[in-house]
Write a protein that holds these residues in place. Structure first.
Motif, mmCIF file in Angstrom:
data_model
loop_
_atom_site.group_PDB
_atom_site.id
_atom_site.type_symbol
_atom_site.label_atom_id
_atom_site.label_comp_id
_atom_site.label_asym_id
_atom_site.label_seq_id
_atom_site.Cartn_x
_atom_site.Cartn_y
_atom_site.Cartn_z
ATOM 1 N N SER A 77 -7.970 -5.502 4.917
ATOM 2 C CA SER A 77 -8.463 -6.396 5.966
ATOM 3 C C SER A 77 -8.676 -5.632 7.273
ATOM 4 O O SER A 77 -9.683 -5.842 7.967
ATOM 5 C CB SER A 77 -7.482 -7.550 6.200
ATOM 6 N N ASN A 228 -13.357 -10.902 4.686
ATOM 7 C CA ASN A 228 -12.049 -11.137 5.291
ATOM 8 C C ASN A 228 -11.620 -12.586 5.164
ATOM 9 O O ASN A 228 -10.417 -12.887 5.158
ATOM 10 C CB ASN A 228 -12.054 -10.706 6.764
ATOM 11 N N ASP A 232 -8.086 -13.530 3.601
ATOM 12 C CA ASP A 232 -7.155 -14.474 4.247
ATOM 13 C C ASP A 232 -6.772 -15.587 3.285
ATOM 14 O O ASP A 232 -5.611 -16.012 3.243
ATOM 15 C CB ASP A 232 -7.789 -15.067 5.512
ATOM 16 N N SER A 235 -4.316 -14.257 0.805
ATOM 17 C CA SER A 235 -3.005 -14.097 1.429
ATOM 18 C C SER A 235 -2.272 -15.437 1.488
ATOM 19 O O SER A 235 -1.057 -15.518 1.230
ATOM 20 C CB SER A 235 -3.165 -13.530 2.842
ATOM 21 N N GLU A 236 -3.020 -16.495 1.791
ATOM 22 C CA GLU A 236 -2.433 -17.837 1.824
ATOM 23 C C GLU A 236 -2.003 -18.269 0.421
ATOM 24 O O GLU A 236 -0.910 -18.828 0.234
ATOM 25 C CB GLU A 236 -3.454 -18.820 2.387
#
Length: 251
Positions: A77, A228, A232, A235-236
């Motif tokens: 990222s 990105n 994200d 990642s969540e």
């Protein structure tokens, strides 16, 4: 207990008390059946306990893989942010003929150029081991199963998007090598940093930066902010999956 029933049965047979013998025989059978059922129950409990231990082991490995993924996600990222920013800077610089910004571009952003084959590397060994183990059916129709497939489906989507981007960049890079663009660029950049670039050198560098493959690479890369967004989201998803794994393994 079975021995007692056997003695009573033999005694009743001797005394020709068949009805009592039958009762005791049935009692003996019931005891045997109950014993078998108890043994099966204990065995099933032990098997279930061992299966739970094995499943938790697979889930622990998946959790460790995801934690490793989160580190890689942060790194990719950061790289992608800098790369997109650099390409946007490049596009503005070229479109507005800002030759005074060449030094800034090559010193600040070129380390994040579009042709670097940087990708998110996900460790899927734990998930693959779980699928091959036969224990996946233990979590069917659970929130954990949903989160697992949501996470690794997005991993595959990211892989496909990155592969598409990198394939395009490889084609652009090949075009620039084939047409001697890269070879011409290096000495000009060296002169630029040494403050030895002549007006002719600057004109040549400007021509190179406007070369279709050079320009096309940055144009495509400048529009990859969506990557990105995917990082994200992954990642969540990772946080949700780790939470579900923690719930299952603590039960």
């Amino acid at each position: 207990m079975v021995k007692i029933f056997r003695k009573l049965r033999q005694k009743n047979l001797t005394n020709n008390k068949f009805s009592k013998y039958l009762i005791y025989a049935i009692g003996e059978i019931v005891l045997v059946v109950v014993g078998i059922l108890i043994a099966l129950y204990i065995n099933n409990q032990n098997t279930e306990k061992q299966d739970t231990i094995s499943l938790n082991g697979y889930l622990h490995n998946i959790a460790e893989n995801i934690k490793s993924d989160q580190i890689n996600l942060e790194q990719i990222s950061t790289f992608r942010d800098s790369s997109v920013m650099g390409s946007k800077f490049f596009m503005k610089m070229v479109e507005q003929d800002l030759t005074s910004q060449y030094t800034s571009y090559f010193s600040k952003y070129f380390n994040f150029n579009p042709w670097l084959d940087e990708t998110f590397q996900s460790n899927q060994s734990g998930f693959e081991a779980l699928k091959n183990s036969g224990f996946l059916n233990k979590i069917q129709q659970t929130q954990l199963e949903t989160e697992l497939y949501k996470y690794y489906s997005l991993v595959e989507k990211i892989k496909e998007e990155e592969q598409s981007l990198n394939n395009f960049m490889e084609e652009m890079e090949y075009d620039m090598y084939k047409n001697n663009i890269v070879q011409r660029t290096k000495p000009l950049i060296r002169k630029l940093f040494q403050s030895k670039a002549s007006e002719k050198d600057m004109d040549e560098l400007q021509q190179i930066l406007n070369y279709p493959a050079f320009l096309g690479s940055h144009s495509r890369n400048a529009g990859t902010s969506y990557m990105n967004v995917l990082y994200d989201q992954l990642s969540e998803n990772a946080d949700h999956l780790l939470k579900e794994i923690d719930i299952i393994t603590k039960d």
